[in-house]
Design an enzyme around this catalytic site. Structure first.
Site, PDB file in Angstrom:
ATOM      1  N   PHE A 106      34.832  -8.070  31.321  1.00 24.25           N
ATOM      2  CA  PHE A 106      35.630  -6.908  31.741  1.00 24.25           C
ATOM      3  C   PHE A 106      36.177  -6.144  30.537  1.00 24.25           C
ATOM      4  O   PHE A 106      36.562  -4.984  30.655  1.00 24.25           O
ATOM      5  CB  PHE A 106      36.775  -7.350  32.659  1.00 24.25           C
ATOM      6  CG  PHE A 106      37.973  -7.873  31.927  1.00 24.25           C
ATOM      7  CD1 PHE A 106      38.039  -9.197  31.532  1.00 24.25           C
ATOM      8  CD2 PHE A 106      39.031  -7.037  31.618  1.00 24.25           C
ATOM      9  CE1 PHE A 106      39.137  -9.670  30.830  1.00 24.25           C
ATOM     10  CE2 PHE A 106      40.131  -7.517  30.928  1.00 24.25           C
ATOM     11  CZ  PHE A 106      40.185  -8.828  30.529  1.00 24.25           C
ATOM     12  N   LYS A 107      36.201  -6.792  29.376  1.00 20.99           N
ATOM     13  CA  LYS A 107      36.753  -6.131  28.191  1.00 20.99           C
ATOM     14  C   LYS A 107      35.925  -4.911  27.776  1.00 20.99           C
ATOM     15  O   LYS A 107      36.384  -4.098  26.979  1.00 20.99           O
ATOM     16  CB  LYS A 107      36.858  -7.125  27.040  1.00 20.99           C
ATOM     17  CG  LYS A 107      37.914  -8.203  27.312  1.00 20.99           C
ATOM     18  CD  LYS A 107      38.055  -9.172  26.160  1.00 20.99           C
ATOM     19  CE  LYS A 107      39.226 -10.112  26.358  1.00 20.99           C
ATOM     20  NZ  LYS A 107      38.931 -11.194  27.330  1.00 20.99           N
ATOM     21  N   ASP A 108      34.721  -4.771  28.325  1.00 26.25           N
ATOM     22  CA  ASP A 108      33.912  -3.579  28.048  1.00 26.25           C
ATOM     23  C   ASP A 108      34.664  -2.293  28.393  1.00 26.25           C
ATOM     24  O   ASP A 108      34.525  -1.288  27.682  1.00 26.25           O
ATOM     25  CB  ASP A 108      32.613  -3.605  28.872  1.00 26.25           C
ATOM     26  CG  ASP A 108      31.550  -4.520  28.238  1.00 26.25           C
ATOM     27  OD1 ASP A 108      31.505  -4.625  27.005  1.00 26.25           O
ATOM     28  OD2 ASP A 108      30.763  -5.121  29.006  1.00 26.25           O
TER      29      ASP A 108
END
Ligand SMILES: *Cc1c(COP(=O)(O)O)cnc(C)c1O
Length: 429
Positions: A106-108
């Protein structure tokens, strides 16, 4: 919009400075000066708006005039270039899959948004900014991918040699261009210590160092988006919605709670942790007392002193009783996590990664007392990123997706370092 330092509210800067500095000179985290709830007609019409419009409406007040509207819309369009599916797991529980981006974590979202903001801020000057990141795995990959090719930005990633997975190492070391990996003979904490030292080093003042950790507001705030997308998708059920975030540094859950402060009608949030249980204990007894960090199978959440929790406390003016009305927090062991992965796979054929499974467990606790409600847990990484664990527990193989297979065949490029001086020499040259 101005941001103040949480350790000195007199110190205020605009969005641009907050992003470029990452943390205030006094070491405090930046926090938005005003949080204005969005108008009710926005929430009423949410299901008729596309994701880019929703994201723009939500984040524009936090950017103010630091980025013009057309540029901000472009940044958002670029950031949201993948899907955020909601997958039903049981009658009342769904997973919000946040791992369909380029590095499958999710850090994208935050990394892509921040990189494009920096690209905009550096568009005209020829000053280089160096993004310095210590990573235990996922952050580095998302930052490397998000910042690849961004003009006037160099990325320097420090990772502990031999302590990241093969997929993670390939994501850190094979991109080339403006991304350089430094392979540290030491632990993640050693990497982090070197990065902190570099930020304090007077000799490096003119190197324009910044961080791409979730303490940076440009990484933290875009996490608001998917809570709005989730509500949009589930609004038609008319049922109260609880959302559980598997939490480590508490940036993601902090963004969720901020979304609620903006008026998003979420019934309650759950911060689900692994054995690193500082926040669940704090909510229980009022004592914030981090222990030594414990290694777990959900290792991206092995954090005992979560940096972003102070932002959550600020949202409630440090009133623990008020906070507890919106936030519950529970800690789970690796054994419980494993059982949840096995049970959900057996009963629903849904494959959870160890982090998502912790989120699922937190949701179960709260839904047990709210049979009228529905729940959503965030799936923060693709199960294949924890391939060994998932394959062993579920007794099945997980095919590696094509883009990851491709990156695994590329040549590794990293510079081994042992001491701070070697990092400094690298940055100076
Ligand atoms: C970073 C990370 C988390 C924790 O998110 P925070 O915002 O730090 O609480 C959870 N799961 C995965 C897979 C992560 O990479």
């Amino acid at each position: 919009m101005n941001y103040y330092s949480l350790t000195n509210k007199q110190h205020r800067v605009g969005f641009r400075e907050a992003v470029l500095q990452s943390i205030a000179p006094d070491g405090g985290l930046y926090f938005p000066e005003v949080i204005t709830p969005l108008p009710s007609d926005f929430f009423n019409s949410l299901d008729r708006l596309d994701n880019e419009t929703i994201a723009y409406t939500v984040i524009a007040p936090f950017i103010g005039d630091a980025i013009p509207e057309n540029e901000l819309r472009k940044i958002i369009k670029d950031t949201l270039s993948f899907d955020f599916p909601i997958v039903p797991v049981t009658d009342s529980v769904s997973a919000l899959e946040l791992f369909h981006g380029p590095t499958m974590a999710f850090k994208d979202v935050g990394a892509r948004f921040m990189s494009r903001c920096l690209g905009y801020f550096n568009r005209e000057n020829n000053q280089k900014t160096t993004v310095l990141v210590a990573t235990s795995g996922d952050t580095g990959g998302a930052v490397a991918s998000g910042f690849l090719g961004v003009k006037n930005v160099d990325v320097v990633l420090l990772y502990p040699s031999g302590k990241v997975s093969a997929i993670q190492e390939a994501q850190l070391t094979t991109l080339g261009q403006n991304i350089q990996a430094l392979e540290v003979n030491g632990s993640f904490d050693d990497c982090q210590d070197m990065v902190k030292k570099a930020f304090r080093d007077a000799d490096l003042k003119n190197r324009n160092l910044t961080s791409a950790n979730s303490i940076n507001v440009a990484r933290w705030l875009p996490q608001l988006f998917y809570f709005f997308f989730a509500y949009k998708a589930l609004k038609a059920t008319g049922k109260p919605l609880y959302i559980s975030c598997p939490s480590g540094n508490f940036g993601n859950i902090g963004a969720g709670i901020l979304a609620k402060k903006l008026g998003l009608p979420i019934a309650g949030f759950i911060a689900a942790t692994n054995a690193n249980d500082t926040v669940p204990r704090y909510l229980e007894n009022g004592l914030y007392a981090p222990n030594a960090t414990i290694s777990t199978i959900s290792n991206a959440m092995d954090v005992s002193n979560p940096s972003n929790f102070i932002r959550i406390q600020e949202l409630y003016a440090n009133d623990r009783e008020q906070l507890k009305k919106d936030l519950a927090s529970f800690s789970f062991t690796d054994a419980e996590t494993r059982t949840a992965m096995e049970t959900v796979y057996r009963e629903s054929q849904y494959i959870m990664d160890p982090h998502g499974a912790v989120g699922y467990l937190g949701l179960q606790k709260v839904l047990a007392n709210h049979p009228e409600a529905i729940g959503l847990f965030l799936e923060t990484a693709h199960p294949v990123k924890f391939q060994d664990t998932v394959e062993a527990y579920l007794n099945r193989s997980l095919p590696i997706p094509e883009p990851i297979q491709h990156i695994m065949t590329q040549t590794k490029q990293s510079i081994p370092i042992r001491h701070y001086q070697e990092l400094k020499d690298y940055l100076v040259n």
